[in-house]
Design an enzyme around this catalytic site. Sequence first.
Site, PDB file in Angstrom:
ATOM      1  N   GLY A 444     -44.620  74.607 -11.251  1.00  0.00           N
ATOM      2  CA  GLY A 444     -44.999  76.009 -11.363  1.00  0.00           C
ATOM      3  C   GLY A 444     -45.054  76.637  -9.994  1.00  0.00           C
ATOM      4  N   SER A 518     -41.222  72.313  -7.287  1.00  0.00           N
ATOM      5  CA  SER A 518     -39.912  71.875  -7.821  1.00  0.00           C
ATOM      6  C   SER A 518     -39.218  73.021  -8.559  1.00  0.00           C
ATOM      7  CB  SER A 518     -40.064  70.648  -8.722  1.00  0.00           C
ATOM      8  OG  SER A 518     -41.074  70.802  -9.689  1.00  0.00           O
TER       9      SER A 518
END
Length: 607
Positions: A444, A518
């Site tokens: 997130g 990520s």
Amino acid sequence: MDSLLKFITCGSVDDGKSTLIGHMLYDAKLLFADQKKALELDSKVGSRGGDIDYSLLLDGLMAEREQGITIDVAYRYFTTDDRSFIVADTPGHEQYTRNMAVGASFADLAVILVDATKGVITQTKRHARICSLMGIRHMVLAVNKMDLIDYDEEAFRKISRDFETLVDSFGDMETAVIPVSATEGDNVTENSRHTPWYEGPPLLTYLGQADVSKEEEESPFVMPVQRVSRPGQHFRGFQGQIESGQVKPGDEILTLPSREKAMVQNVYVTDKETDEGVTGQPVTLQLDREVDVSRGNVLTVTDLPVTDRFTASLLWMDDEPLVEGKNFLLKIGTKTIPATVNTIHHKTDINTGEQVDVSRGEKNELLTVEIVTSEKSVFDTFRNNETLGAFILIDRVWNGTSASGVIEDTTYKSPNTVWEDTGVTRDLRSGQKGQKPVTLWFTGLSGSGKSTVAGAVEERLVREGYHTMLLDGDNVRHGLNRDLGFEAEDRYENIRRISEVSRLMNDAGLITLTSFISPYREDRERAREIIGEDFVEIYVSTPLDVCEERDVKGLYKKARSGQISGFTGVSEPYEAPADPDIELDTTDVSLDKAVNYVLKELKKYLD
């Protein structure tokens, strides 16, 4: 000599490729009457003052006619008394090198044009090297615009020497150098009186006589399987095109990669049974017993390399640079398989041919790389088998072709690096701890609450008796990944290392929790591939405006003011998971409720 010649025209911008082919068709009277009339009418409003603009025969796009350049590949089919031809007229601008490579991939011979006033330049060398990479062993250098240098023999000889020096490094290559004028027609279809010192044939005559047939050696039968045909329960046939050799009923064949043996029972061409299938034919083979064969496998009579890594030369065609560790879909023969560019060994200097060590590849560079595939498959070197040695790399996000290449060497893993299984297995370790090891991958935006929730989830799991380990993005960069920055290649490597560590911790029987932005789907898919079925993606989907309002570390403020570049959510994108295993928005949810929700959803993965 083959009755059909497939050739490509290439060279730099405005070297006269389209004009040359157009003039050839016009002078050889290979145009229909309406084509000739349309050409003459179009030329009246062209850029040549009413003189015929032969390039209009091939430059059909409006943008091409406006700019006077070739943008896309234009194919022309024509026939003379000597043979039939298919010509691919390709663009010369560096921006369209991808299109030029497409044309080269189908050709048996290359006509490379140079401007006599400029000689052999960088783009000439690039195109020649790409043609060599694509397996073209016959090249003609057409020295165009000889009329602009008054048909100077010495200038022609110098350009010829420069070209011969270039192609000498390509190995076995048949070449010819012809002085031409595409606009005036010199040495295009007939020898020119302006070049009495040139003793060779005109270009069209040379093309009509060029012998591009390959030496026929006794090649073993090889057929990549394209489809398994099951029209009824009593028939199972393997369909594909025979790439080399012959096959007939009674032959014993080998299936790869499973290495099972079976006897050919019947050979069909379309729905007709035949005594033999030969090279180039699409056939259906019925075997005498059941074997484990599907699309992408290979039927053959000889053993071929079955491996999960190889060394390749490739042309990088993407705007984004190639970095080590990047994932693709690799298409080779009839098989498409996930693959990773594991190592970039070097690039080839276009001008000198020297190999230069690099850690990344830029657009239009020729690179030598090591590629690792997700499973062992049948590969061969391009010089042995063009079908099983040529491939493309497909971007897994935008699904476009990023590179084309050929296999130079199939490399097996060293026996010194084989994975060693120990007596204490993963099952024993997880059984000792009384839990199922999984990796909980929290992803997130910065400020979404993923690290806070991950830490609280770990505390609850430990209190309930689970054995865990939390890998936090900032903490990992203090040790394991302290050598990595935030460039694209470093981000790839950061996620790869974390994924490998998570898998090892799962092997130790631990439940691993990771908290990383990520931002790219490709990174997370690679993590899933490394970790395996124990990967649980938890998307903390808190909106950007909420994350920025929180700005716990003050990073958004710095990013907005320009103090931080490449910051996800501000100057870099975040690619949200399309189908996460668990999704959580922390905007109006207390920490306890968030943890309870995650633990409830986790039950099915931990039981």
